[in-house]
Design a protein around this motif. Sequence first.
Motif, PDB file in Angstrom:
ATOM      1  N   GLY A  43       0.823  -1.204   0.000  1.00 35.41           N
ATOM      2  CA  GLY A  43       0.000   0.000   0.000  1.00 35.41           C
ATOM      3  C   GLY A  43       0.857   1.254   0.000  1.00 35.41           C
ATOM      4  N   TRP A  44       1.861   1.267   0.879  1.00 34.70           N
ATOM      5  CA  TRP A  44       2.750   2.427   0.935  1.00 34.70           C
ATOM      6  C   TRP A  44       3.640   2.524  -0.305  1.00 34.70           C
ATOM      7  CZ3 TRP A  44       1.507   6.384   3.522  1.00 34.70           C
ATOM      8  CH2 TRP A  44       0.805   6.262   4.708  1.00 34.70           C
ATOM      9  N   LEU A  45       4.012   1.375  -0.852  1.00 31.08           N
ATOM     10  CA  LEU A  45       4.770   1.375  -2.110  1.00 31.08           C
ATOM     11  C   LEU A  45       3.941   2.025  -3.217  1.00 31.08           C
ATOM     12  CD1 LEU A  45       7.438   0.066  -3.465  1.00 31.08           C
ATOM     13  CD2 LEU A  45       5.803  -1.592  -4.344  1.00 31.08           C
ATOM     14  N   THR A  46       2.667   1.688  -3.250  1.00 23.26           N
ATOM     15  CA  THR A  46       1.757   2.271  -4.231  1.00 23.26           C
ATOM     16  C   THR A  46       1.688   3.786  -4.066  1.00 23.26           C
ATOM     17  OG1 THR A  46       0.452   0.243  -4.262  1.00 23.26           O
ATOM     18  CG2 THR A  46      -0.610   2.234  -5.112  1.00 23.26           C
ATOM     19  N   VAL A  47       1.542   4.240  -2.836  1.00 20.90           N
ATOM     20  CA  VAL A  47       1.481   5.681  -2.561  1.00 20.90           C
ATOM     21  C   VAL A  47       2.786   6.357  -2.983  1.00 20.90           C
ATOM     22  CG1 VAL A  47       1.388   7.411  -0.713  1.00 20.90           C
ATOM     23  CG2 VAL A  47      -0.237   5.511  -0.733  1.00 20.90           C
ATOM     24  N   ALA A  48       3.909   5.744  -2.673  1.00 22.40           N
ATOM     25  CA  ALA A  48       5.209   6.331  -3.016  1.00 22.40           C
ATOM     26  C   ALA A  48       5.372   6.476  -4.532  1.00 22.40           C
ATOM     27  CB  ALA A  48       6.339   5.479  -2.447  1.00 22.40           C
ATOM     28  N   PHE A  49       5.033   5.425  -5.269  1.00 23.62           N
ATOM     29  CA  PHE A  49       5.203   5.495  -6.727  1.00 23.62           C
ATOM     30  C   PHE A  49       4.142   6.374  -7.377  1.00 23.62           C
ATOM     31  CE2 PHE A  49       8.297   2.261  -6.038  1.00 23.62           C
ATOM     32  CZ  PHE A  49       9.209   2.469  -7.069  1.00 23.62           C
ATOM     33  N   TYR A  50       2.944   6.411  -6.794  1.00 27.43           N
ATOM     34  CA  TYR A  50       1.934   7.336  -7.300  1.00 27.43           C
ATOM     35  C   TYR A  50       2.431   8.779  -7.119  1.00 27.43           C
ATOM     36  CZ  TYR A  50      -1.878  10.546  -7.181  1.00 27.43           C
ATOM     37  OH  TYR A  50      -2.636  11.656  -7.390  1.00 27.43           O
ATOM     38  N   THR A  51       3.020   9.073  -5.971  1.00 31.39           N
ATOM     39  CA  THR A  51       3.545  10.415  -5.700  1.00 31.39           C
ATOM     40  C   THR A  51       4.647  10.762  -6.700  1.00 31.39           C
ATOM     41  OG1 THR A  51       2.995  10.182  -3.363  1.00 31.39           O
ATOM     42  CG2 THR A  51       4.595  11.892  -3.940  1.00 31.39           C
ATOM     43  N   LEU A  52       5.517   9.801  -6.987  1.00 32.45           N
ATOM     44  CA  LEU A  52       6.554  10.032  -8.005  1.00 32.45           C
ATOM     45  C   LEU A  52       5.927  10.329  -9.367  1.00 32.45           C
ATOM     46  CD1 LEU A  52       9.340   7.378  -7.310  1.00 32.45           C
ATOM     47  CD2 LEU A  52       9.569   9.867  -7.246  1.00 32.45           C
ATOM     48  N   ALA A  53       4.871   9.605  -9.705  1.00 35.12           N
ATOM     49  CA  ALA A  53       4.194   9.842 -10.981  1.00 35.12           C
ATOM     50  C   ALA A  53       3.582  11.246 -11.014  1.00 35.12           C
ATOM     51  CB  ALA A  53       3.116   8.789 -11.217  1.00 35.12           C
ATOM     52  N   LEU A  54       3.061  11.692  -9.894  1.00 30.15           N
ATOM     53  CA  LEU A  54       2.467  13.026  -9.803  1.00 30.15           C
ATOM     54  C   LEU A  54       3.521  14.116  -9.983  1.00 30.15           C
ATOM     55  CD1 LEU A  54      -0.232  14.452  -9.272  1.00 30.15           C
ATOM     56  CD2 LEU A  54       0.310  14.388  -6.847  1.00 30.15           C
ATOM     57  N   PHE A  55       4.756  13.816  -9.594  1.00 29.27           N
ATOM     58  CA  PHE A  55       5.841  14.778  -9.767  1.00 29.27           C
ATOM     59  C   PHE A  55       6.081  15.116 -11.238  1.00 29.27           C
ATOM     60  CE2 PHE A  55       7.082  14.158  -5.370  1.00 29.27           C
ATOM     61  CZ  PHE A  55       7.531  15.423  -5.033  1.00 29.27           C
ATOM     62  N   ASN A  56       5.659  14.263 -12.156  1.00 31.78           N
ATOM     63  CA  ASN A  56       5.782  14.551 -13.582  1.00 31.78           C
ATOM     64  C   ASN A  56       5.111  15.891 -13.893  1.00 31.78           C
ATOM     65  OD1 ASN A  56       6.417  13.755 -16.381  1.00 31.78           O
ATOM     66  ND2 ASN A  56       4.206  13.584 -16.587  1.00 31.78           N
ATOM     67  N   PHE A  57       3.885  16.047 -13.430  1.00 33.33           N
ATOM     68  CA  PHE A  57       3.155  17.295 -13.659  1.00 33.33           C
ATOM     69  C   PHE A  57       3.741  18.442 -12.847  1.00 33.33           C
ATOM     70  CE2 PHE A  57      -0.035  20.239 -12.020  1.00 33.33           C
ATOM     71  CZ  PHE A  57      -0.397  20.875 -13.193  1.00 33.33           C
ATOM     72  N   LEU A  58       3.992  18.183 -11.562  1.00 32.88           N
ATOM     73  CA  LEU A  58       4.442  19.255 -10.670  1.00 32.88           C
ATOM     74  C   LEU A  58       5.770  19.854 -11.112  1.00 32.88           C
ATOM     75  CD1 LEU A  58       3.495  17.627  -7.256  1.00 32.88           C
ATOM     76  CD2 LEU A  58       2.265  19.430  -8.474  1.00 32.88           C
ATOM     77  N   MET A  59       6.713  19.009 -11.493  1.00 32.78           N
ATOM     78  CA  MET A  59       8.028  19.519 -11.889  1.00 32.78           C
ATOM     79  C   MET A  59       7.948  20.305 -13.196  1.00 32.78           C
ATOM     80  SD  MET A  59      10.752  16.693 -10.636  1.00 32.78           S
ATOM     81  CE  MET A  59      12.085  17.893 -10.530  1.00 32.78           C
ATOM     82  N   LYS A  60       7.125  19.827 -14.129  1.00 29.98           N
ATOM     83  CA  LYS A  60       6.940  20.572 -15.378  1.00 29.98           C
ATOM     84  C   LYS A  60       6.285  21.926 -15.112  1.00 29.98           C
ATOM     85  CE  LYS A  60       6.408  16.672 -18.546  1.00 29.98           C
ATOM     86  NZ  LYS A  60       5.424  15.946 -19.391  1.00 29.98           N
ATOM     87  N   ALA A  61       5.292  21.949 -14.224  1.00 27.32           N
ATOM     88  CA  ALA A  61       4.588  23.192 -13.911  1.00 27.32           C
ATOM     89  C   ALA A  61       5.525  24.213 -13.265  1.00 27.32           C
ATOM     90  CB  ALA A  61       3.395  22.901 -12.996  1.00 27.32           C
ATOM     91  N   VAL A  62       6.338  23.765 -12.318  1.00 31.19           N
ATOM     92  CA  VAL A  62       7.293  24.666 -11.667  1.00 31.19           C
ATOM     93  C   VAL A  62       8.312  25.162 -12.681  1.00 31.19           C
ATOM     94  CG1 VAL A  62       9.183  24.758  -9.978  1.00 31.19           C
ATOM     95  CG2 VAL A  62       6.995  23.714  -9.359  1.00 31.19           C
ATOM     96  N   ASN A  63       8.794  24.285 -13.534  1.00 28.33           N
ATOM     97  CA  ASN A  63       9.773  24.661 -14.555  1.00 28.33           C
ATOM     98  C   ASN A  63       9.186  25.692 -15.527  1.00 28.33           C
ATOM     99  OD1 ASN A  63      12.430  24.232 -15.767  1.00 28.33           O
ATOM    100  ND2 ASN A  63      11.272  23.360 -17.473  1.00 28.33           N
ATOM    101  N   LYS A  64       7.904  25.551 -15.835  1.00 31.44           N
ATOM    102  CA  LYS A  64       7.255  26.473 -16.768  1.00 31.44           C
ATOM    103  C   LYS A  64       6.963  27.829 -16.111  1.00 31.44           C
ATOM    104  CE  LYS A  64       3.432  26.636 -20.021  1.00 31.44           C
ATOM    105  NZ  LYS A  64       2.295  25.907 -20.588  1.00 31.44           N
ATOM    106  N   LYS A  65       6.543  27.788 -14.837  1.00 33.43           N
ATOM    107  CA  LYS A  65       6.137  29.018 -14.154  1.00 33.43           C
ATOM    108  C   LYS A  65       7.323  29.819 -13.601  1.00 33.43           C
ATOM    109  CE  LYS A  65       2.741  30.849 -11.079  1.00 33.43           C
ATOM    110  NZ  LYS A  65       1.405  31.158 -11.424  1.00 33.43           N
TER     111      LYS A  65
END
Length: 135
Positions: free
Chosen positions: A9-31
């Motif tokens: 369960g926690w592994l799932t949360v950890a990798f889901y969070t990493l996947a979410l970083f795809n959007f977050l890092m691009k957004a920060v880089n753009k803004k």
Amino acid sequence: MKDVAEFFGWLTVAFYTLALFNFLMKAVNKKYPLKIKENKKFEEIYKTVMKYIIRYHKLIGIIAAIGLTVHSSIMYFNVGLRITGLIAASLMVLDALIGIYGYLSKKKRTDPLFDVHRVIAFVLPLAIAVHLLFK
């Protein structure tokens, strides 16, 4: 067995969070491109991490899906069905299916399903939090 399920369960949360970083890092880089470039060492690290997050977004999502499958299976057969877990898992599966569809169909980012993929990605942490609080 419950410890194994909790680990996945926690592994799932950890990798889901990493996947979410795809959007977050691009957004920060753009803004904030100028802020990132102010510190060359930070920029170098940021760009390197972002490159790997973007490159392995699909693999990270697959690992999260595998973790979800193992976690859900163990919990279902040992504890039973939890409605909060079912809702969170359903959202994650739906998000993965939309992502897979977008990838395989080579849809443009202007496709409305791309926005749905992002919205679900930001609703899912709430569903996971509810699952953890009311399991």
